[in-house]
Design a protein around this motif. Structure first.
Motif, PDB file in Angstrom:
ATOM      1  N   VAL A 122       0.862  -1.178   0.000  1.00 39.10           N
ATOM      2  CA  VAL A 122       0.000   0.000   0.000  1.00 39.10           C
ATOM      3  C   VAL A 122       0.899   1.228   0.000  1.00 39.10           C
ATOM      4  O   VAL A 122       1.808   1.346   0.825  1.00 39.10           O
ATOM      5  CB  VAL A 122      -0.916   0.033   1.236  1.00 39.10           C
ATOM      6  N   ILE A 130      -4.613   1.659   8.018  1.00 38.30           N
ATOM      7  CA  ILE A 130      -4.858   1.232   6.640  1.00 38.30           C
ATOM      8  C   ILE A 130      -5.475  -0.162   6.653  1.00 38.30           C
ATOM      9  O   ILE A 130      -4.968  -1.073   7.316  1.00 38.30           O
ATOM     10  CB  ILE A 130      -3.547   1.218   5.826  1.00 38.30           C
ATOM     11  N   VAL A 132      -6.806  -3.329   4.242  1.00 37.90           N
ATOM     12  CA  VAL A 132      -6.698  -3.944   2.927  1.00 37.90           C
ATOM     13  C   VAL A 132      -7.562  -5.199   2.934  1.00 37.90           C
ATOM     14  O   VAL A 132      -7.543  -5.965   3.908  1.00 37.90           O
ATOM     15  CB  VAL A 132      -5.245  -4.335   2.601  1.00 37.90           C
ATOM     16  N   PRO A 153       2.027   2.729   5.940  1.00 34.90           N
ATOM     17  CA  PRO A 153       2.046   2.246   4.555  1.00 34.90           C
ATOM     18  C   PRO A 153       3.169   1.234   4.378  1.00 34.90           C
ATOM     19  O   PRO A 153       4.190   1.288   5.058  1.00 34.90           O
ATOM     20  CB  PRO A 153       2.313   3.519   3.738  1.00 34.90           C
ATOM     21  N   ALA A 170      -8.590  -1.055  -0.675  1.00 30.87           N
ATOM     22  CA  ALA A 170      -7.913  -0.558   0.521  1.00 30.87           C
ATOM     23  C   ALA A 170      -8.472   0.803   0.896  1.00 30.87           C
ATOM     24  O   ALA A 170      -8.953   1.560   0.043  1.00 30.87           O
ATOM     25  CB  ALA A 170      -6.408  -0.462   0.287  1.00 30.87           C
ATOM     26  N   VAL A 211      -1.205  -0.946  -4.336  1.00 35.06           N
ATOM     27  CA  VAL A 211      -2.426  -0.152  -4.226  1.00 35.06           C
ATOM     28  C   VAL A 211      -2.039   1.259  -3.801  1.00 35.06           C
ATOM     29  O   VAL A 211      -1.403   1.448  -2.760  1.00 35.06           O
ATOM     30  CB  VAL A 211      -3.402  -0.756  -3.196  1.00 35.06           C
ATOM     31  N   LEU A 213      -3.356   4.897  -2.572  1.00 35.19           N
ATOM     32  CA  LEU A 213      -4.529   5.509  -1.955  1.00 35.19           C
ATOM     33  C   LEU A 213      -4.690   6.959  -2.418  1.00 35.19           C
ATOM     34  O   LEU A 213      -3.713   7.678  -2.601  1.00 35.19           O
ATOM     35  CB  LEU A 213      -4.412   5.462  -0.432  1.00 35.19           C
TER      36      LEU A 213
END
Length: 235
Positions: A122, A130, A132, A153, A170, A211, A213
Motif C-alpha cells: 500500500v 490502513i 486492505v 504504509p 484498501a 495499491v 490511496l
C-alpha cells in the motif's frame, strides 16, 4: 441519488432523468462504477444509516425509518450483511473501539484450510490506519474474504485465500481521524484498488499487487464495512 435516498426511485426514473434507455443506463453505470445502480443507491442509504446511528445518535428503529425502510427486521438484516455487524453493535462501536485501537499490524486470514496468498504494497503518505481486503465485488461491504490492518504504509500479506476472483480494495485514514470518520468513512478517508481483478488459484501466490490511496471519487460507492471493527478480533 444522494438527494432522494428515501424516495421511491426506479431504474426507469434514473434513465428518464439522463435521457438513456434503462438498459443502456444500467450497462453504462456498471461499466463506470463497477456495480449496478440499485446496489449503488443501497450503499448510499446504508452509509447514511451508519452516520445517523453514530453521528446523530438516532436509535436503530428511528434510523430504519429515516433511510426509507418500513421493516426493522429487513433493515437490520441488510445492515448486518453490508456492514459486517448488527446495527446495535455498530452503534456501540465508538465505545468499543476507543480503547482498543491496535498498535501493531494485525492480519485476518480467511480460512487456513486454503493456501492462496496475496502479497503487495500500500502506497500513501498520510495514513496511520490502513485496511486492505479482498472482496467479491468492487465495493467494500461486509467482511473481506481475507484482509490486513496496517499502522503504516508498506507491504501486506493476505493468507488463507480460497480460489476465486476478487477485487483488492484498501482504505486509509489519517492520524487524528474522528470516530465518525473511522466508522463511517467519507471525505477524510483515502481509498484505492488494484487495477484489475485478482485471480487466486489453489497453491499459487499472487504478488506485486500495489495499491495507491487517493481521495474517493464521487462515482465510487462509499465504504460500507465497519473498518475499525476489522482490526478487533473479538468482533
Amino acid at each position: 441519488m444522494r438527494e432522494h435516498l428515501t424516495s421511491p426511485l426506479t431504474l426507469g426514473d434514473l434513465a428518464d432523468a439522463v435521457g438513456y434507455s434503462p438498459f443502456h443506463l444500467a450497462r453504462l453505470f456498471r461499466t463506470t462504477v463497477g456495480i449496478p445502480p440499485g446496489e449503488f443507491r443501497t450503499a448510499l442509504r446504508f452509509h447514511h444509516a451508519k452516520r445517523l446511528l453514530i453521528g446523530e445518535g438516532l436509535s436503530v428503529t428511528d434510523t430504519c425509518f429515516a433511510v426509507g425502510f418500513d421493516s426493522l427486521g429487513s433493515f437490520s438484516s441488510r445492515f448486518t450483511s453490508l456492514v459486517g455487524v448488527t446495527p446495535a453493535t455498530f452503534k456501540r462501536l465508538p465505545e468499543l473501539v476507543e480503547g482498543s485501537t491496535p498498535t501493531r499490524p494485525y492480519v485476518r486470514g480467511a480460512d487456513r484450510a486454503f493456501d492462496g496468498v496475496v502479497r503487495g504494497t500500500v502506497r500513501t503518505t498520510r495514513c496511520s490506519a490502513i485496511y486492505v481486503g479482498l472482496f467479491p465485488q468492487a465495493i467494500a461491504k461486509s467482511r473481506p474474504v481475507a484482509g490486513a490492518f496496517l499502522t503504516t504504509p508498506g507491504p501486506f500479506e493476505l493468507l488463507g485465500v480460497p480460489p476465486g476472483t476478487y477485487r483488492l480494495l484498501a482504505a486509509g485514514q489519517p492520524p487524528g481521524a474522528d470516530m465518525i470518520e473511522r466508522l463511517a468513512p467519507d471525505a477524510g478517508t483515502l481509498v484505492g484498488a488494484a487495477p484489475a481483478p485478482v485471480v487466486v488459484r489453489a497453491g499459487a501466490e499472487v504478488v506485486h499487487q500495489d495499491v495507491w490511496l487517493r481521495p474517493r471519487y464521487a462515482t465510487e460507492p462509499p465504504v460500507l464495512v465497519a473498518l475499525a471493527a476489522l482490526s478487533m478480533p473479538q468482533l
